[in-house]
Design a protein around this motif. Structure first.
Motif, short mmCIF file in Angstrom:
data_model
loop_
_atom_site.label_atom_id
_atom_site.label_comp_id
_atom_site.label_asym_id
_atom_site.label_seq_id
_atom_site.Cartn_x
_atom_site.Cartn_y
_atom_site.Cartn_z
N GLU A 1 20.88 35.36 36.89
CA GLU A 1 21.85 35.75 35.95
C GLU A 1 21.33 35.88 34.66
OE1 GLU A 1 25.21 33.21 36.07
OE2 GLU A 1 25.61 33.48 38.44
N ALA A 2 20.41 35.48 34.34
CA ALA A 2 19.71 35.62 33.17
C ALA A 2 18.95 36.91 32.89
CB ALA A 2 18.47 34.32 32.85
N VAL A 3 18.42 37.30 34.08
CA VAL A 3 17.93 38.71 33.94
C VAL A 3 18.98 39.76 33.78
CG1 VAL A 3 16.78 40.23 35.42
CG2 VAL A 3 15.89 38.00 35.41
N ALA B 1 14.42 50.81 26.34
CA ALA B 1 15.36 49.72 25.89
C ALA B 1 14.46 48.48 25.88
CB ALA B 1 16.50 49.67 26.57
N ALA B 2 13.85 48.30 27.12
CA ALA B 2 12.99 46.99 26.95
C ALA B 2 11.87 47.05 28.08
CB ALA B 2 14.18 45.77 27.53
N VAL B 3 10.97 46.16 27.86
CA VAL B 3 10.09 45.83 28.86
C VAL B 3 10.11 44.41 29.37
CG1 VAL B 3 7.38 45.76 29.42
CG2 VAL B 3 8.52 47.38 27.61
N ILE B 4 10.41 44.24 30.59
CA ILE B 4 10.71 42.99 31.29
C ILE B 4 9.25 42.63 32.02
CG2 ILE B 4 12.03 41.47 32.74
CD1 ILE B 4 14.29 43.31 32.06
N LEU C 1 10.95 43.34 23.97
CA LEU C 1 9.95 42.57 24.88
C LEU C 1 10.63 41.32 25.51
CD1 LEU C 1 7.40 42.08 26.37
CD2 LEU C 1 6.45 41.11 24.23
N ILE C 2 11.06 41.36 26.75
CA ILE C 2 11.53 40.20 27.49
C ILE C 2 10.64 39.62 28.25
CG2 ILE C 2 13.40 39.78 28.78
CD1 ILE C 2 15.05 42.11 28.00
N PHE C 3 10.45 38.26 28.12
CA PHE C 3 9.58 37.57 29.07
C PHE C 3 10.46 36.66 29.83
CE2 PHE C 3 5.22 36.31 27.55
CZ PHE C 3 4.75 37.62 27.48
N ASP C 4 10.08 36.74 31.22
CA ASP C 4 10.56 36.10 32.24
C ASP C 4 9.71 34.83 32.42
OD1 ASP C 4 11.12 34.99 34.76
OD2 ASP C 4 11.41 36.92 35.89
N GLU C 5 10.40 33.70 32.08
CA GLU C 5 9.42 32.31 32.26
C GLU C 5 10.40 31.53 33.32
OE1 GLU C 5 6.94 30.52 30.27
OE2 GLU C 5 6.73 31.76 28.15
N ILE C 6 11.07 32.24 34.17
CA ILE C 6 11.70 31.34 35.14
C ILE C 6 10.84 30.19 35.94
CG2 ILE C 6 13.26 31.67 37.13
CD1 ILE C 6 14.23 34.13 35.79
N GLN C 7 9.69 30.75 36.32
CA GLN C 7 8.74 30.10 37.01
C GLN C 7 7.83 29.32 36.18
OE1 GLN C 7 6.88 30.91 40.67
NE2 GLN C 7 8.10 32.84 41.02
N THR C 8 7.52 30.03 34.90
CA THR C 8 6.43 29.24 33.79
C THR C 8 7.06 28.28 32.86
OG1 THR C 8 6.45 31.19 32.62
CG2 THR C 8 5.00 31.18 34.39
N GLY C 9 8.17 28.30 32.73
CA GLY C 9 8.75 27.44 31.75
C GLY C 9 8.68 26.09 32.06
N PHE C 10 8.61 25.05 30.78
CA PHE C 10 9.06 23.77 30.75
C PHE C 10 7.65 22.96 31.42
CE2 PHE C 10 12.86 25.57 30.66
CZ PHE C 10 13.52 25.04 29.57
N PHE D 1 4.07 31.82 27.22
CA PHE D 1 3.81 32.65 26.07
C PHE D 1 3.03 32.13 25.09
CE2 PHE D 1 7.97 31.21 24.42
CZ PHE D 1 7.70 30.96 22.93
N GLU D 2 2.94 30.67 24.79
CA GLU D 2 2.20 30.04 23.85
C GLU D 2 0.72 30.33 24.06
OE1 GLU D 2 3.77 26.12 22.65
OE2 GLU D 2 5.10 26.27 24.52
N HIS D 3 0.50 30.57 25.48
CA HIS D 3 -1.15 30.96 25.73
C HIS D 3 -1.47 32.04 24.88
CE1 HIS D 3 -1.52 27.55 28.49
NE2 HIS D 3 -0.49 27.83 29.17
N PHE D 4 -0.64 32.95 25.01
CA PHE D 4 -1.05 34.33 24.27
C PHE D 4 -0.89 34.71 22.70
CE2 PHE D 4 0.69 34.55 28.64
CZ PHE D 4 -0.50 34.59 29.33
N ASP D 5 -0.33 33.66 21.88
CA ASP D 5 -0.01 33.93 20.71
C ASP D 5 0.70 34.91 20.34
OD1 ASP D 5 -1.89 31.69 20.20
OD2 ASP D 5 -3.61 33.13 20.12
N ILE D 6 1.80 34.88 20.98
CA ILE D 6 2.76 36.19 20.73
C ILE D 6 4.33 35.46 21.00
CG2 ILE D 6 1.46 38.16 21.55
CD1 ILE D 6 3.16 38.24 24.20
N VAL D 7 5.32 36.31 20.71
CA VAL D 7 6.65 35.69 20.87
C VAL D 7 7.42 36.97 21.39
CG1 VAL D 7 8.55 34.73 19.68
CG2 VAL D 7 6.60 34.13 18.77
N PRO D 8 8.08 36.87 22.56
CA PRO D 8 8.98 37.71 22.93
C PRO D 8 10.38 38.06 22.15
CG PRO D 8 9.23 36.05 24.50
CD PRO D 8 7.97 35.41 23.38
N ASP D 9 10.88 39.01 22.43
CA ASP D 9 12.25 39.14 21.74
C ASP D 9 13.37 38.37 22.36
OD1 ASP D 9 11.56 40.97 19.73
OD2 ASP D 9 11.01 42.19 21.29
#
Length: 395
Positions: free
Chosen positions: A110-112, A181-184, A216-225, A234-242
């Protein structure tokens, strides 16, 4: 008397012809227990959900306190509900300042769906670019983004104007234009067998999206927390998604998802039309109370800070020639074998010995290892001993 297993096969919808059929009576910490006191160490964390283990006492206490106040009262976004407000505030406090608004959902899929709608409306564009071998969920829209035609073709037609690029291939970024529109993308591709991109690639992707006006849309559904050794990958890559999409480990074991964005982007769903994206149960107050407690546990118990050392121990304990490669970041790891027959045999043997491991949707030749972040060094050694036994026996 008919057993629960027989009722399961008779009355509940099946998602495969060979379900695991491990019967669970209770769970505690990193363990699942069967009706006859069978004990299983959960090395997949309910598929990256139970980052702080099963039934953490602080999460249970938060749930019980909320149950004494209220559960569902109305659709999301209209009433001021303390668990939603407080958790959204806590979540934004651990994210970069550009993230200013949280939309709670029931799940990652649903977040997607919500993120796609927001991106199209905010940019006025229609094309969405995703990566080959990606997995973003099973709803019709999320399925349109899946990078494996075997899973798509049975449900066609899917969403139009979805185009695919090769993950971690800088040359392929030329497909992103001022019509996008977006890269996911997944911060780390999970179901492809834990594919970790280079920092150079992620920085180039961020720059290309900025240059073309694509979100830029990051899916951190598995990687978060905390899963990867940072609170968010995303902190590993020194960038921030939109836009940041979260679920699984967000709820401490309760169903919850969210997408997070700058207020300017999120506000497009408020009008033209009004109520442009709505959900009845998204951000359920009990789930939000559990999520707030879970985030507090991760921070207070310094679980993220322990991930790298625990991951290194797994790698040291699993240095055997039958494992062709250990891929991953933090406690999101993949053990590459030769074929699915080996993976299936090893997984079954481990289950018989009380260790739950599994494989990947798009990579059936590798084993998934993603234990709760609370796993101890002694438990890691115990689990790895059995995994080694199994791999030596069947590979």
């Amino acid at each position: 008397m008919i057993s629960n297993r027989e009722l399961f096969l008779k009355n509940t919808a099946q998602t495969s012809n060979s379900p695991r059929l491990i019967e669970v009576e209770r769970a505690e910490g990193i363990y699942l227990y069967g009706p006859n006191q069978q004990k299983y160490m959960d090395l997949v964390s309910g598929f990256n959900v139970s980052n702080i283990g099963h039934r953490h006492p602080k999460v249970l206490d938060a749930i019980k306190q909320q149950l004494d106040k209220f559960m569902h009262v109305t659709v999301y976004g209209e009433f001021v509900q303390a668990p939603q407000v407080q958790f959204a505030t806590d979540l934004l406090n651990v994210l970069p300042d550009s993230f200013q608004s949280v939309y709670f959902t029931n799940s990652g899929a649903e977040a997607v769906e919500g993120s796609m709608k927001v991106a199209k409306k905010y940019t006025g564009r229609r094309q969405i670019i995703v990566a080959k071998h990606a997995y973003h969920g099973s709803t019709q829209g999320a399925l349109s983004l899946i990078g494996n035609d075997e899973y798509r073709k049975a449900y066609a037609p899917l969403l139009p104007e979805i185009d695919f690029i090769t993950y971690n291939d800088i040359a392929d970024l030329d497909a992103i234009t001022d019509q996008t529109a977006a890269v996911i993308v997944e911060a780390i591709q999970g179901e492809a067998g834990v594919r970790v991109p280079s920092k150079e690639y992620m920085k180039a992707l961020r720059q290309k999206c900025s240059d073309t006006g694509a979100l830029l849309i990051f899916d951190e559904i598995q990687t978060g927390f905390g899963r990867t050794g940072k609170l968010f990958a995303f902190e590993h890559f020194d960038i921030v998604p939109d836009i940041l999409m979260l679920a699984k480990g967000i709820g401490g074991g309760m169903p919850l998802g969210s997408f997070v964005a700058p207020k300017e982007i999120m506000d497009v769903i408020k009008d033209n039309p009004m109520l442009g994206h709505i959900t009845t149960f998204g951000g359920h107050p009990v789930s939000c109370a559990a999520a707030k407690a879970s985030l507090e546990v991760i921070i207070q118990e310094q679980l993220v800070e322990q991930v790298a050392e625990k991951a290194q121990l797994f790698r040291e304990e699993l240095q055997i020639p039958q494992i062709k490669e250990i891929r991953g970041l933090g406690l999101m790891m993949c053990l590459q074998l030769e074929n699915f027959d080996q993976v299936y045999a090893v997984s079954n043997y481990c289950a018989e010995k009380g260790i739950i491991i599994d494989w990947y949707l798009h990579c059936e030749t590798a084993l998934r290892v993603a234990p709760p972040l609370t796993i101890s060094t002694e438990q890691i050694k115990e689990a790895c001993k059995i995994i080694r036994e199994a791999i030596v026996k069947f590979c």
